[in-house]
Design an enzyme around this catalytic site. Sequence first.
Site, mmCIF file in Angstrom:
data_model
loop_
_atom_site.group_PDB
_atom_site.id
_atom_site.type_symbol
_atom_site.label_atom_id
_atom_site.label_comp_id
_atom_site.label_asym_id
_atom_site.label_seq_id
_atom_site.Cartn_x
_atom_site.Cartn_y
_atom_site.Cartn_z
ATOM 1 N N HIS A 162 0.839 -1.217 0.000
ATOM 2 C CA HIS A 162 0.000 0.000 0.000
ATOM 3 C C HIS A 162 0.866 1.256 0.000
ATOM 4 O O HIS A 162 0.499 2.277 0.554
ATOM 5 C CB HIS A 162 -0.940 0.031 1.209
ATOM 6 C CG HIS A 162 -1.672 -1.254 1.410
ATOM 7 N ND1 HIS A 162 -2.844 -1.539 0.739
ATOM 8 C CD2 HIS A 162 -1.384 -2.350 2.152
ATOM 9 C CE1 HIS A 162 -3.260 -2.752 1.098
ATOM 10 N NE2 HIS A 162 -2.378 -3.274 1.939
ATOM 11 N N SER A 283 15.888 21.752 -14.409
ATOM 12 C CA SER A 283 14.727 22.579 -14.712
ATOM 13 C C SER A 283 15.233 23.902 -15.260
ATOM 14 O O SER A 283 16.265 24.408 -14.831
ATOM 15 C CB SER A 283 13.924 22.815 -13.434
ATOM 16 O OG SER A 283 13.153 23.989 -13.568
ATOM 17 N N LYS A 289 16.520 21.646 -9.030
ATOM 18 C CA LYS A 289 15.869 20.403 -9.463
ATOM 19 C C LYS A 289 16.692 19.563 -10.422
ATOM 20 O O LYS A 289 17.474 20.045 -11.215
ATOM 21 C CB LYS A 289 14.515 20.728 -10.117
ATOM 22 C CG LYS A 289 13.543 21.300 -9.111
ATOM 23 C CD LYS A 289 12.139 21.286 -9.627
ATOM 24 C CE LYS A 289 11.600 19.878 -9.654
ATOM 25 N NZ LYS A 289 10.235 19.862 -10.183
ATOM 26 N N GLU A 296 10.363 8.998 -16.368
ATOM 27 C CA GLU A 296 8.965 9.393 -16.594
ATOM 28 C C GLU A 296 8.511 9.004 -17.994
ATOM 29 O O GLU A 296 7.373 8.578 -18.202
ATOM 30 C CB GLU A 296 8.797 10.893 -16.366
ATOM 31 C CG GLU A 296 8.903 11.262 -14.896
ATOM 32 C CD GLU A 296 8.890 12.759 -14.626
ATOM 33 O OE1 GLU A 296 8.576 13.142 -13.503
ATOM 34 O OE2 GLU A 296 9.211 13.547 -15.545
#
Length: 466
Positions: A162, A283, A289, A296
């Site tokens: 979970h 970024s 970042k 992704e």
Amino acid sequence: MSEKKASNQMWGGRFASGPTAVMEAINASIDFDRKLYAQDIRGSVAHSAMLAETGIISAADQEKIAHGLNTILKEIEDGKFSFSTRLEDIHMNVEARLAELIGPAAGRLHTARSRNDQVAVDFRLWVKDELLRIAEALKGLIAAFLDRAEEHAATVMPGFTHMQAAQPVTFGHHCMAYVEMFSRDLSRVRDAIERMDESPLGAAALAGTGFPIDRQATAKALGFREPTRNSLDSVSDRDFALEFLSVAAICGTHLSRLAEEIVIWSTPQFGFVRLSDSFSTGSSIMPQKKNPDAAELVRAKGGRINGNLIALLTVMKGLPLTYSKDMQEDKEAVFDAAETLDLMLAAMTGMVGDLEINTSAMKKAAGAGYSIATDLADWLVRELGMPFREAHHVTGRAVALAESKKVGLEKLSLEELQSIHPAITGDVFSVLSVQKSVASRKSFGGTAPVEVRRQVRYWKKRLAKA
Ligand code: ARG
């Protein structure tokens, strides 16, 4: 007249020359099936050799045909071949060029053959080659995981259910879960090859042929195990393409789950792994970042392969036997899935190899959230002979006490533990650490470092033979 003019205007600029242009655009497959050129030429060389061998055409004609086909192969590979939409597909483009090169003998190549068995054999050859490529790529990915598993057989991390820390496991064990998944993919690839390893060439349009062809010979020359057994099925079957897509979709699903874990693990909140610069981007506005773009995209591209599978299943459903032009829609789905999967495998193999593992962040997280509670319960069962349900209850109270003191279970004193159950002894501390927890799980397939190392040895041996 005026009605005709009105509908002509409807075609718009792109199809200005009217119905012929629309027909050509919808009918032609050359823009994508040119990918099959090598397989088409291989098939034609094998077919013509068989035609000469059986005396259906003369040896002299066959020599011209084979020579011409080799010239065309070279022209295509050198980028000197001009493909024509008017000639519809790869088969007609090659044949028309052959006629230009060798004259009337070219017309004999299509004896005892139809484009229906021709496209079926070309496409099978292509899919088979691609499956072999995928098998190699999968072996590379599995090998990368085996190396990481060996290196991190004893690195503790939280195991999740979970998405909540459940019990400590080792990172090596987690890597080995992917070894199992990708090994199943590899075996599905092998199964698919095995099942599709039959040559449809010689089924002709759909009914077979009256010419004394030798289908065993062409099957053998093209590297197939044997010829297909039913001419109708030979030209209408696209199971091999569907199976390729489903194998690819399952593998893509595994890659996408892995990608998602890498995305999660590389967040500053988790900090389990650091992606190398080659597989991340900065970024443009937030200098702090480091984005996991490659992971992704792997996560997303799984969806594309699933779409291709559903597209072809939907094309094939309800199609009567045998060939219908609908089946020309099989290729783009397969080509796109193949290209996508190749890229996903390459990116993931690179990422897995390059991943920097933050063992201390993993260890810290492994101990958080009372992840060793099950070990306390198991100790109560084993050492005090308590029924598991009661042990579960006692452990729950120990967790509540530790929580109220804002400490880990192992930081409770013996007196405190005895206040919950008087029979508890100091021996309990021998199981209250994440290291001890994982080391104790020596059951077959369990997370103990000794077991992980054993599984690594097993798969290394098996992979060497795969
Ligand atoms: N381009 C066609 C395809 O990919 C080749 C087979 C054409 N056969 C036919 N009967 N029109 O399906």
